[in-house]
Design a protein around this motif. Structure first.
Motif, PDB file in Angstrom:
ATOM      1  N   GLY A  69       0.780  -1.235   0.000  1.00  0.00           N
ATOM      2  CA  GLY A  69       0.000   0.000   0.000  1.00  0.00           C
ATOM      3  C   GLY A  69       0.808   1.279   0.000  1.00  0.00           C
ATOM      4  N   LEU A  70       2.130   1.160   0.183  1.00  0.00           N
ATOM      5  CA  LEU A  70       3.001   2.340   0.131  1.00  0.00           C
ATOM      6  C   LEU A  70       3.742   2.330  -1.198  1.00  0.00           C
ATOM      7  CD1 LEU A  70       4.086   4.759   1.872  1.00  0.00           C
ATOM      8  CD2 LEU A  70       6.041   3.286   2.378  1.00  0.00           C
ATOM      9  N   GLU A  71       3.715   3.464  -1.904  1.00  0.00           N
ATOM     10  CA  GLU A  71       4.332   3.548  -3.232  1.00  0.00           C
ATOM     11  C   GLU A  71       5.273   4.738  -3.304  1.00  0.00           C
ATOM     12  OE1 GLU A  71       2.897   4.624  -7.760  1.00  0.00           O
ATOM     13  OE2 GLU A  71       1.567   3.422  -6.510  1.00  0.00           O
ATOM     14  N   LEU A  72       6.495   4.481  -3.772  1.00  0.00           N
ATOM     15  CA  LEU A  72       7.473   5.546  -3.978  1.00  0.00           C
ATOM     16  C   LEU A  72       7.761   5.654  -5.463  1.00  0.00           C
ATOM     17  CD1 LEU A  72       8.146   4.268  -1.030  1.00  0.00           C
ATOM     18  CD2 LEU A  72      10.298   5.482  -1.282  1.00  0.00           C
TER      19      LEU A  72
ATOM     20  N   GLY B   1      -2.933   5.006  -2.211  1.00  0.00           N
ATOM     21  CA  GLY B   1      -3.367   5.837  -3.326  1.00  0.00           C
ATOM     22  C   GLY B   1      -3.379   7.325  -3.054  1.00  0.00           C
ATOM     23  N   GLU B   2      -3.228   7.723  -1.800  1.00  0.00           N
ATOM     24  CA  GLU B   2      -3.245   9.135  -1.429  1.00  0.00           C
ATOM     25  C   GLU B   2      -1.812   9.658  -1.285  1.00  0.00           C
ATOM     26  OE1 GLU B   2      -5.905  11.141  -1.074  1.00  0.00           O
ATOM     27  OE2 GLU B   2      -7.232   9.496  -1.687  1.00  0.00           O
ATOM     28  N   GLU B   3      -1.546  10.824  -1.876  1.00  0.00           N
ATOM     29  CA  GLU B   3      -0.197  11.367  -1.794  1.00  0.00           C
ATOM     30  C   GLU B   3       0.141  11.776  -0.366  1.00  0.00           C
ATOM     31  OE1 GLU B   3       2.568  14.858  -3.869  1.00  0.00           O
ATOM     32  OE2 GLU B   3       0.692  14.209  -4.825  1.00  0.00           O
ATOM     33  N   VAL B   4       1.348  11.433   0.057  1.00  0.00           N
ATOM     34  CA  VAL B   4       1.845  11.779   1.388  1.00  0.00           C
ATOM     35  C   VAL B   4       2.862  12.900   1.233  1.00  0.00           C
ATOM     36  CG1 VAL B   4       3.043  10.945   3.440  1.00  0.00           C
ATOM     37  CG2 VAL B   4       1.538   9.399   2.162  1.00  0.00           C
ATOM     38  N   HIS B   5       2.668  13.978   1.945  1.00  0.00           N
ATOM     39  CA  HIS B   5       3.556  15.130   1.828  1.00  0.00           C
ATOM     40  C   HIS B   5       4.704  15.003   2.828  1.00  0.00           C
ATOM     41  CE1 HIS B   5       0.854  17.170  -0.946  1.00  0.00           C
ATOM     42  NE2 HIS B   5      -0.143  16.815  -0.154  1.00  0.00           N
ATOM     43  N   LEU B   6       5.893  14.802   2.299  1.00  0.00           N
ATOM     44  CA  LEU B   6       7.078  14.658   3.125  1.00  0.00           C
ATOM     45  C   LEU B   6       8.008  15.845   2.922  1.00  0.00           C
ATOM     46  CD1 LEU B   6       7.989  10.902   2.415  1.00  0.00           C
ATOM     47  CD2 LEU B   6       6.547  11.813   4.249  1.00  0.00           C
ATOM     48  N   THR B   7       8.774  16.156   3.957  1.00  0.00           N
ATOM     49  CA  THR B   7       9.825  17.153   3.795  1.00  0.00           C
ATOM     50  C   THR B   7      10.941  16.531   2.938  1.00  0.00           C
ATOM     51  OG1 THR B   7      11.107  16.445   5.714  1.00  0.00           O
ATOM     52  CG2 THR B   7       9.308  18.024   6.103  1.00  0.00           C
ATOM     53  N   PRO B   8      11.808  17.346   2.355  1.00  0.00           N
ATOM     54  CA  PRO B   8      12.910  16.780   1.568  1.00  0.00           C
ATOM     55  C   PRO B   8      13.761  15.778   2.347  1.00  0.00           C
ATOM     56  CG  PRO B   8      12.711  19.111   1.096  1.00  0.00           C
ATOM     57  CD  PRO B   8      11.766  18.824   2.231  1.00  0.00           C
ATOM     58  N   ILE B   9      14.027  16.060   3.626  1.00  0.00           N
ATOM     59  CA  ILE B   9      14.821  15.140   4.443  1.00  0.00           C
ATOM     60  C   ILE B   9      14.065  13.838   4.655  1.00  0.00           C
ATOM     61  CG2 ILE B   9      15.657  14.713   6.790  1.00  0.00           C
ATOM     62  CD1 ILE B   9      17.614  16.321   5.229  1.00  0.00           C
ATOM     63  N   GLU B  10      12.776  13.924   4.974  1.00  0.00           N
ATOM     64  CA  GLU B  10      11.973  12.717   5.179  1.00  0.00           C
ATOM     65  C   GLU B  10      11.925  11.876   3.919  1.00  0.00           C
ATOM     66  OE1 GLU B  10       8.993  14.852   8.434  1.00  0.00           O
ATOM     67  OE2 GLU B  10       8.307  14.461   6.384  1.00  0.00           O
ATOM     68  N   TYR B  11      11.772  12.538   2.774  1.00  0.00           N
ATOM     69  CA  TYR B  11      11.741  11.785   1.515  1.00  0.00           C
ATOM     70  C   TYR B  11      13.078  11.098   1.267  1.00  0.00           C
ATOM     71  CZ  TYR B  11      11.717  10.473  -3.332  1.00  0.00           C
ATOM     72  OH  TYR B  11      11.836   9.737  -4.478  1.00  0.00           O
ATOM     73  N   ASP B  12      14.173  11.805   1.476  1.00  0.00           N
ATOM     74  CA  ASP B  12      15.490  11.215   1.227  1.00  0.00           C
ATOM     75  C   ASP B  12      15.751  10.026   2.155  1.00  0.00           C
ATOM     76  OD1 ASP B  12      16.064  12.916  -0.843  1.00  0.00           O
ATOM     77  OD2 ASP B  12      17.197  14.338   0.378  1.00  0.00           O
TER      78      ASP B  12
ATOM     79  N   LYS C  25       3.852   9.743   9.419  1.00  0.00           N
ATOM     80  CA  LYS C  25       3.173  10.033   8.158  1.00  0.00           C
ATOM     81  C   LYS C  25       2.862   8.788   7.328  1.00  0.00           C
ATOM     82  CE  LYS C  25       5.090  14.706   7.713  1.00  0.00           C
ATOM     83  NZ  LYS C  25       5.881  15.649   6.874  1.00  0.00           N
ATOM     84  N   ILE C  26       3.686   7.743   7.459  1.00  0.00           N
ATOM     85  CA  ILE C  26       3.499   6.595   6.558  1.00  0.00           C
ATOM     86  C   ILE C  26       3.058   5.311   7.257  1.00  0.00           C
ATOM     87  CG2 ILE C  26       5.224   7.504   4.955  1.00  0.00           C
ATOM     88  CD1 ILE C  26       7.094   5.233   5.916  1.00  0.00           C
TER      89      ILE C  26
ATOM     90  N   VAL D  62      21.664   0.210  16.664  1.00  0.00           N
ATOM     91  CA  VAL D  62      22.417  -0.008  15.425  1.00  0.00           C
ATOM     92  C   VAL D  62      21.886   0.810  14.265  1.00  0.00           C
ATOM     93  CG1 VAL D  62      23.234  -1.731  13.768  1.00  0.00           C
ATOM     94  CG2 VAL D  62      23.008  -2.342  16.181  1.00  0.00           C
ATOM     95  N   GLY D  63      20.582   0.700  13.977  1.00  0.00           N
ATOM     96  CA  GLY D  63      20.057   1.431  12.823  1.00  0.00           C
ATOM     97  C   GLY D  63      18.632   1.030  12.501  1.00  0.00           C
ATOM     98  N   TYR D  64      18.289   1.150  11.230  1.00  0.00           N
ATOM     99  CA  TYR D  64      16.923   0.893  10.767  1.00  0.00           C
ATOM    100  C   TYR D  64      16.956   0.068   9.489  1.00  0.00           C
ATOM    101  CZ  TYR D  64      16.004   4.893  13.849  1.00  0.00           C
ATOM    102  OH  TYR D  64      15.948   5.741  14.912  1.00  0.00           O
ATOM    103  N   ARG D  65      15.832  -0.612   9.232  1.00  0.00           N
ATOM    104  CA  ARG D  65      15.684  -1.316   7.971  1.00  0.00           C
ATOM    105  C   ARG D  65      14.248  -1.138   7.468  1.00  0.00           C
ATOM    106  NH1 ARG D  65      17.754  -6.669   8.338  1.00  0.00           N
ATOM    107  NH2 ARG D  65      18.461  -6.435  10.476  1.00  0.00           N
ATOM    108  N   PHE D  66      14.115  -1.118   6.161  1.00  0.00           N
ATOM    109  CA  PHE D  66      12.798  -1.003   5.528  1.00  0.00           C
ATOM    110  C   PHE D  66      12.302  -2.403   5.225  1.00  0.00           C
ATOM    111  CE2 PHE D  66       9.845  -0.401   2.007  1.00  0.00           C
ATOM    112  CZ  PHE D  66       9.134   0.726   2.393  1.00  0.00           C
ATOM    113  N   ALA D  67      11.149  -2.756   5.792  1.00  0.00           N
ATOM    114  CA  ALA D  67      10.610  -4.104   5.598  1.00  0.00           C
ATOM    115  C   ALA D  67       9.925  -4.200   4.255  1.00  0.00           C
ATOM    116  CB  ALA D  67       9.625  -4.432   6.714  1.00  0.00           C
ATOM    117  N   GLY D  68      10.178  -5.295   3.577  1.00  0.00           N
ATOM    118  CA  GLY D  68       9.517  -5.477   2.290  1.00  0.00           C
ATOM    119  C   GLY D  68      10.260  -6.461   1.421  1.00  0.00           C
TER     120      GLY D  68
END
Length: 224
Positions: free
Chosen positions: A133-136, A147-158, A202-203, A218-224
């Motif tokens: 359900g999340l699309e980049l 399907g709805e656009e999510v408004h992110l700051t430039p840092i959040e998007y990066d 936001k997401i 340690v850090g983060y990982r994106f599940a998928g």
């Protein structure tokens, strides 16, 4: 899933167990006990992936990771004893894709190896990443949720872009800070945590982390 997997560990019992686990999962293990043997074996016949212990009799797994990564994009998993957080971070920064903590479960090890091999087979220039359900849309720098656009700051998007393009792979705090902010910000973990929290708000579904998972300390990982 199949392929040749270089296994590097100087503990004979663990080496034997890894060989059995990998063979049962359909892989061809190439087992060695030292850093020198590992690099020689990899150079002679490059494997599809490597599993490297951090503590070796003639060096350490971090140096092995660095040397393998200097010429190969093969997935590298490191084996780490509990409590070696700093070593885990160093190994990931040296090019390892993931780590498995000793003692480890056979199913977890095989699952992490399979995931790393899948990621390695993906094209690096995919224009769109879609997960649950999340699309980049990387070409247009647009993010949508259901399907709805999510408004992110430039840092959040990066941050989201870096995590998503390395999905499944653990990204250390330093790696994220350096890639998004630059080398001068490599230690600013508090800033990173603040932006990750805002991005999650936001997401992610309320209170249920789905896309961005935390590996404490340690850090983060994106599940998928």
């Amino acid at each position: 899933m199949s392929g040749r997997v270089l296994v590097v560990d100087d503990e004979l019992q663990i080496l034997r167990a890894l060989k059995v686990i990998l063979r049962d999962a359909g892989y061809e293990p190439v087992a060695v006990a030292t850093a020198e043997e590992a690099l020689d074996a990899a150079a002679t016949r490059p494997p599809d992936a490597a599993i490297v212990d951090l503590v070796l009799p003639d060096g350490d797994g971090i140096e092995v990771c660095k040397q393998l990564r200097a010429w190969s994009e093969m997935p590298i998993l490191v084996l780490s004893a509990i409590g070696e957080e700093e070593q885990k971070v160093r190994a990931l920064e040296a090019g390892a894709d993931d780590y498995v903590t000793k003692p480890f479960g056979a199913r977890e090890l095989v699952a992490r190896l399979a995931a790393a091999l899948r990621r390695a087979g993906r094209t690096a220039d995919e224009p769109t990443i879609a997960v649950d359900g999340l699309e980049l849309d990387l070409a247009r720098r647009v993010v949508r949720r259901e399907g709805e656009e999510v408004h992110l700051t430039p840092i959040e998007y990066d941050l989201l872009r870096v995590l998503a393009r390395n999905r499944g792979r653990l990204m250390t705090h330093r790696a994220l800070l350096t890639e998004v902010w630059g080398p001068a910000y490599g230690e600013d973990i508090r800033t990173l945590r603040t932006h990750i929290a805002n991005l999650r708000h936001k997401i992610e579904p309320a209170g249920r982390p789905r896309f961005i998972r935390t590996d404490p300390g340690v850090g983060y990982r994106f599940a998928g």
